[in-house]
Design an enzyme around this catalytic site. Structure first.
Site, mmCIF file in Angstrom:
data_model
loop_
_atom_site.group_PDB
_atom_site.id
_atom_site.type_symbol
_atom_site.label_atom_id
_atom_site.label_comp_id
_atom_site.label_asym_id
_atom_site.label_seq_id
_atom_site.Cartn_x
_atom_site.Cartn_y
_atom_site.Cartn_z
ATOM 1 N N ASP A 281 0.838 -1.190 0.000
ATOM 2 C CA ASP A 281 0.000 0.000 0.000
ATOM 3 C C ASP A 281 0.876 1.244 0.000
ATOM 4 O O ASP A 281 1.931 1.257 0.630
ATOM 5 C CB ASP A 281 -0.924 0.015 1.223
ATOM 6 C CG ASP A 281 -0.175 0.237 2.528
ATOM 7 O OD1 ASP A 281 -0.443 1.250 3.204
ATOM 8 O OD2 ASP A 281 0.677 -0.605 2.871
ATOM 9 N N SER A 282 0.462 2.252 -0.740
ATOM 10 C CA SER A 282 1.152 3.536 -0.789
ATOM 11 C C SER A 282 2.618 3.349 -1.188
ATOM 12 O O SER A 282 2.900 2.808 -2.255
ATOM 13 C CB SER A 282 1.015 4.260 0.554
ATOM 14 O OG SER A 282 1.436 5.602 0.462
ATOM 15 N N ALA A 283 3.555 3.745 -0.332
ATOM 16 C CA ALA A 283 4.965 3.539 -0.651
ATOM 17 C C ALA A 283 5.282 2.058 -0.806
ATOM 18 O O ALA A 283 6.152 1.668 -1.592
ATOM 19 C CB ALA A 283 5.838 4.143 0.451
#
Length: 319
Positions: A167-169
């Site tokens: 998720d995300s980074a």
């Protein structure tokens, strides 16, 4: 026990320790790290308190060949009646490359292990600004290499049936680490509000001078260097919406225009979540309803299941 407590405190108070014990960092970064500390404690509490008494995983510390020690979570599925090696799945948490815990995606990882029979491992990595790029991707690459090397003897897993998520980074790192393996080795990926384009030129990225920018900028990666099947969960309220949709559109166009069969079997899908926002899957049920979370997690599990079936792995629903 003392070592575990010490490591836990170092993790939870990493911004403060980095600010006070890293004199090589400029003051402009150190005071920002101190401001980050309260948010760090709040986020870590939300992510880890649900697992204070019961856990669907075991926590381990993995020492890599470069002598870096990382905390990983191992999600063990039910017994394996087939006797065949299990699929291997690696999950990478987000945190803007500045922090985070592998517990972030524990609900998804636990469900994935239970419903697919895969051996699921969630890892952390070193954080900026003390460890700038490419430290994070170096760590994830090393973890993946270790898992492949010991998949059969230590985990009873198949080193040739690998899937990833993040998720995300962590979504950025999940896609970037695919390039550390031979083309097509990663059968599928599921990313949640992933950072695809870091918006900096290679020359501006710390540690990338003279290096390969595609290691950390999947936005520009060649289709053949990415997972064979990709699902991008894209919430509507997110500054990363445009780069994710453009990325998926570009890859889908390449697949559609393929007339030579080079991309046969490749898929790129987008789940657009109207009521979603960046980070919503990591918030408690009192803030984000379970139904909204299940929409993303169910889609991710089904996507990985389909990739497993394409590779000859079938998991009984009754287990």
């Amino acid at each position: 026990m003392l070592l575990i407590i010490t490591r836990t405190l170092r993790t939870w108070f990493a911004p403060t320790l980095s600010a006070l014990l890293s004199p090589s960092l400029p003051f402009s970064l150190r005071w920002r790290l101190l401001l980050l500390q309260p948010l760090n404690l709040i986020a870590y509490s939300i992510q880890s308190l649900p697992y204070l008494f019961t856990r669907p995983f075991t926590a381990e510390y993995l020492t890599l060949p470069n002598r870096i020690t990382l905390r990983i979570l191992v999600f063990h599925p039910a017994r394996n009646p087939s006797g065949k090696p299990r699929p291997l799945h690696l999950d990478i948490h987000g945190g803007s490359f500045l922090g985070g815990l592998p517990e972030t995606n524990a609900p998804f990882c636990a469900r994935l292990a239970r419903e697919t029979g895969a051996l699921v491992i969630a890892t952390t990595y070193r954080f900026a600004p003390v460890h700038p790029f490419p430290a994070a991707i170096d760590d994830v690459d090393a973890v993946l290499a270790h898992l492949r090397r010991h998949a059969a003897d230590k985990y009873g897993a198949d080193p040739d049936l690998i899937t990833v998520s993040g998720d995300s980074a962590g979504g950025n790192l999940a896609l970037a680490t695919t390039r550390s393996l031979p083309a097509g080795a990663v059968k599928a990926s599921v990313t949640f509000y992933a950072s695809i384009n870091l918006e900096l030129s290679p020359g501006e990225k710390p540690g990338l001078e003279g290096g390969d920018p595609l290691r950390v900028i999947p936005y520009f990666a060649r289709l053949e260097d990415l997972p064979r099947r990709m699902l991008l969960v894209v919430p509507k309220v997110d500054i990363l919406v445009r780069e994710q949709l453009e990325f998926a559109e570009r890859l889908s166009g390449e697949i559609e225009r393929d007339r030579e069969g080079r991309y046969e079997g490749r898929r790129v899908e987008v789940l657009f979540v109207e009521r979603g926002f960046h980070g919503y899957l990591g918030l408690p049920a009192t803030v984000v309803g379970q139904e909204l979370k299940d929409q993303a997690w169910d889609a991710g599990v089904k996507f990985i299941q389909d990739a497993h079936r394409q590779s000859g792995w079938h998991w009984p629903r009754s287990i």
